[in-house]
Each structure stands twice: as C-alpha cells, then as structure tokens.
Design a protein around this motif. Structure first.
Motif, PDB file in Angstrom:
ATOM      1  N   UNK A 170       0.088  16.975 -39.492  1.00 13.59           N
ATOM      2  CA  UNK A 170      -0.569  15.675 -39.477  1.00 13.59           C
ATOM      3  C   UNK A 170      -0.755  15.110 -38.068  1.00 13.59           C
ATOM      4  N   UNK A 171       0.025  15.552 -37.121  1.00 11.40           N
ATOM      5  CA  UNK A 171      -0.184  15.096 -35.759  1.00 11.40           C
ATOM      6  C   UNK A 171      -1.520  15.575 -35.217  1.00 11.40           C
ATOM      7  N   UNK A 268     -12.447   5.938 -43.745  1.00  9.60           N
ATOM      8  CA  UNK A 268     -11.247   5.145 -43.466  1.00  9.60           C
ATOM      9  C   UNK A 268     -10.259   5.212 -44.630  1.00  9.60           C
ATOM     10  N   UNK A 269     -10.774   5.304 -45.850  1.00 12.06           N
ATOM     11  CA  UNK A 269      -9.886   5.474 -46.994  1.00 12.06           C
ATOM     12  C   UNK A 269      -9.133   6.800 -46.893  1.00 12.06           C
ATOM     13  N   UNK A 270      -9.835   7.839 -46.464  1.00  7.52           N
ATOM     14  CA  UNK A 270      -9.174   9.136 -46.272  1.00  7.52           C
ATOM     15  C   UNK A 270      -8.149   9.066 -45.142  1.00  7.52           C
ATOM     16  N   UNK A 271      -8.451   8.274 -44.103  1.00  8.99           N
ATOM     17  CA  UNK A 271      -7.510   8.115 -42.998  1.00  8.99           C
ATOM     18  C   UNK A 271      -6.227   7.448 -43.480  1.00  8.99           C
ATOM     19  N   UNK A 272      -6.373   6.445 -44.356  1.00 13.96           N
ATOM     20  CA  UNK A 272      -5.185   5.776 -44.915  1.00 13.96           C
ATOM     21  C   UNK A 272      -4.332   6.783 -45.678  1.00 13.96           C
ATOM     22  N   UNK A 273      -4.992   7.639 -46.468  1.00  9.67           N
ATOM     23  CA  UNK A 273      -4.264   8.655 -47.236  1.00  9.67           C
ATOM     24  C   UNK A 273      -3.535   9.629 -46.297  1.00  9.67           C
ATOM     25  N   UNK A 274      -4.209  10.073 -45.233  1.00  7.41           N
ATOM     26  CA  UNK A 274      -3.601  11.031 -44.304  1.00  7.41           C
ATOM     27  C   UNK A 274      -2.392  10.431 -43.595  1.00  7.41           C
ATOM     28  N   UNK A 275      -2.511   9.179 -43.158  1.00  2.00           N
ATOM     29  CA  UNK A 275      -1.388   8.542 -42.470  1.00  2.00           C
ATOM     30  C   UNK A 275      -0.238   8.242 -43.432  1.00  2.00           C
ATOM     31  N   UNK A 281       6.268  12.558 -44.562  1.00  2.00           N
ATOM     32  CA  UNK A 281       6.935  13.673 -43.884  1.00  2.00           C
ATOM     33  C   UNK A 281       7.934  13.179 -42.847  1.00  2.00           C
ATOM     34  N   UNK A 282       7.647  12.044 -42.221  1.00  2.00           N
ATOM     35  CA  UNK A 282       8.602  11.480 -41.252  1.00  2.00           C
ATOM     36  C   UNK A 282       9.859  10.997 -41.972  1.00  2.00           C
ATOM     37  N   UNK A 313       2.639   3.377 -38.866  1.00  2.00           N
ATOM     38  CA  UNK A 313       2.476   2.232 -39.781  1.00  2.00           C
ATOM     39  C   UNK A 313       1.397   1.280 -39.292  1.00  2.00           C
ATOM     40  N   UNK A 314       1.402   0.955 -37.997  1.00  2.00           N
ATOM     41  CA  UNK A 314       0.399   0.015 -37.476  1.00  2.00           C
ATOM     42  C   UNK A 314      -0.980   0.673 -37.403  1.00  2.00           C
ATOM     43  N   UNK A 315      -1.029   1.958 -37.125  1.00  2.00           N
ATOM     44  CA  UNK A 315      -2.327   2.655 -37.101  1.00  2.00           C
ATOM     45  C   UNK A 315      -2.938   2.663 -38.496  1.00  2.00           C
TER      46      UNK A 315
END
Length: 349
Positions: A170-171, A268-275, A281-282, A313-315
């Motif tokens: 994910x990084x 952006x919805x996909x970005x929320x899911x990825x983060x 994992x963290x 979290x903030x991203x």
C-alpha cells in the motif's frame, strides 16, 4: 642666415622624429639679431609640416582617448563585479547555497510557534491546516444515469491492473495513486482559468478550489515519497501513467466536465478504500507504524510524536473531502448549470 638655421632645425626634428628618436640639439641658434626664439621655430615647423603633424597629433589624441575609455570601462566592470560578489556573499544561505539578491527578492525569516526556523520552501505556515478526520467516510454516489455508470465502470476497470501490480504494497500503491490524483484538480482549474479569461467571467471560486485540491494531492505525494523510496521501474511507470492520464483527462474535461468530475469522485472513493486497507495492515502489525515524516507533522499540524497511522488517517480524510467536492461539481453540471453559479467549497485546505 636666420632662414637657414630654422630650416636645418626643423629638418633635423623631422628626420629624427621619423626614425623614432627624441633628440633635439641643445645648440643655440644665433641670428643677426640675437638668439632665435622658440616661437619662431614652432611657426616655421607648422608652416611647412602643419598638415602632417596635425594628423599625427589628432590620431595620437584619439588613440589616447580610446585607451582611457577602455581602461575606465574595465575599472567600472571590476568594481561592479566586486560589489555583486559582496552582495552574493552577504546573502549566503545557512546550508551553503548561494542566493542572489540582485532582484530584491529574498525569503523572509519565518519561525515556528516554538521559535525554531521554518524549514520548508514548498509551503508556508499559513498554508497548513488540521484535517477534518470526523468526515463521513462511508458516503457513496450510487450511479443512476448512463454517464454515472460509465464513470463507475471506468474506475473499477482501472483498479484491476493496480491490484495486480501492487497487491498489498500500500505504500507504493499510495504513491502511484497520488501521482494520478493530483492531475484532475490541475486540469480542471487550468481549463476554468482559461474559460474565465476567454468569457470575461468570474469562476465563483472554483479555480482556487480545484487548484487547492491539486496542491493538497501533491503534498500527499511528497509525504509518501518520504515513507516509500520508489524503485526505478516504479518511477518509469509514473511517467507513463501520468502522460496518458493527463492527456485523456484533459480531452474528457473539454468534452464533458460532468463526466470528468464524476470519475474523479469515484477515484476518490477508491482512494478512501485503499487507505482504509493501509490502516488495517498498520494496526495488524503487517506494516511498521514508523514515526511520521517531519513534512507531514508541519503540514497537517500533527503532534511531534505522530506516527504513520496518524498520517494515513489525515490523508484519508482529505480524500473524502475531495470525493464530496467532485461529486458536488458533477451534480451542478447534471442540473444544467455552470460551476460559477454555485459557491465553491473553499476554506478546507
């Protein structure tokens, strides 16, 4: 007798002068009336050779004047050069880099709240903010119209090669995602800017809103680069993806801004899911919860002991805000209106 003496003196001067000598006889010319006056010799000399001497004297004077002018110019240039060197030396940065102050532009001394010097040039303290982490992350725009479905399916298809290539890294995935996510805001802001100039109309604040979004996404990327060192083939992939995506999105925005903003909303919805998966994992210990980079702490005003979990979290909250903005922009277009007719969501970043 006087005439002969004068002629011999002048002739000797001319002969010796032509040979380059500087010899004058010290013998006294005697006339019948006494000593020959120097003025008489000068008068005779000029009467016989005035033209040639005048040319010689004029040339000599011109040469001297030119040499003097060149010498003065060289002296002036040297003095200006020395002064410039002194000015440059006086504005040397603390890290040894030389910054010229010739144009009168210099970076003001900016301090943090604790009194330490502000280390960043890419953003200033007044551009920092605290992300709204209480934003609703579960919002989803249900595709209803034909264009909505096209946008939704397009984003889902784009996710397939991303999942195959990055899997659960994910990084690296986030780094690649941000190189793409920063493009729509820049393209939209640029085209709205040109439209405002062309139509002589204000934009309702949407130019600034979209450019702020692009800048915020770029800061996400700068943060991820601090956490993940991309490999050479990943950098090459970034070049390819950005070249294709920028041009495709540019053409799409010209043809249908409502479709372009809808696609961005789904991205952006996909970005929320990825983060969200990144955070899982963290928390599960699969990814080390390292200390937050200094650039992230200053940009989002995080505590000094912030960690990677706080940064992600903030991203993710930022991505949720971008989701809302782009779906809202698409809804405005679907209603048959222009963006300038609705207030832009300014003030978040």
């Amino acid at each position: 007798m006087n005439h002969l003496v004068v002629r011999s003196v002048v002739r000797g001067f001319l002969v010796n002068g032509a040979r380059g000598g500087r010899y004058f006889s010290t013998a006294t010319a005697v006339t019948t009336s006494g000593v020959l006056k120097p003025m008489d010799v000068w008068t005779e000399f000029r009467s016989r050779n005035g033209a040639s001497f005048g040319v010689f004297y004029w040339r000599r004077m011109m040469s001297t004047a030119a040499e003097t002018a060149v010498a003065e110019n060289e002296k002036t240039e040297k003095s200006v050069g020395k002064q410039a060197e002194k000015e440059v030396e006086s504005v040397k940065a603390s890290d040894g880099a030389v910054v010229s102050s010739y144009w009168g532009i210099s970076r003001p001394k900016i301090l943090r709240e604790d009194g330490t010097e502000w280390p960043w040039n890419c953003f200033m303290p007044w551009e920092t903010y605290q992300s709204n982490t209480s934003i609703d992350l579960s919002k989803h725009h249900v595709p209803k119209t034909f264009l909505d479905k096209v946008a939704y399916r397009t984003v889902k298809l784009l996710r397939i090669p991303t999942d195959i290539f990055f899997q659960r890294r994910y990084g690296c995935r986030a780094m690649m995602l941000e190189t793409v996510a920063a493009v729509p805001g820049m393209v939209g802001g640029m085209l709205l800017h040109l439209s405002s100039l062309r139509k002589l109309q204000q934009s309702g604040g949407w130019i600034k809103a979209l450019l702020e979004e692009a800048e915020n996404e770029r800061m996400h990327l700068m943060t991820m680069v601090e956490l993940v060192q991309p490999r050479w083939y990943e950098r090459l992939l970034v070049l390819a993806v950005q070249g294709v995506f920028f041009n495709a999105y540019f053409v799409l925005y010209l043809l249908s801004p409502k479709l372009a903003h809808r696609i961005t909303g789904y991205l952006e919805e996909e970005a929320i899911h990825s983060y969200t998966e990144y955070l899982k994992d963290i928390k599960d210990g699969k990814i080390e919860n390292v200390p937050a980079p200094a650039i992230a702490i200053d940009y989002w005003r995080l505590p000094k002991d912030a960690t990677l979990e706080d940064v992600i979290t903030v991203i993710r909250a930022d991505e949720a805000h971008h989701r809302d903005v782009n779906h809202f922009a698409s809804d405005i277009h679907f209603q048959g209106k222009e963006l300038r007719e609705a207030p832009a969501p300014l003030g978040y970043h």
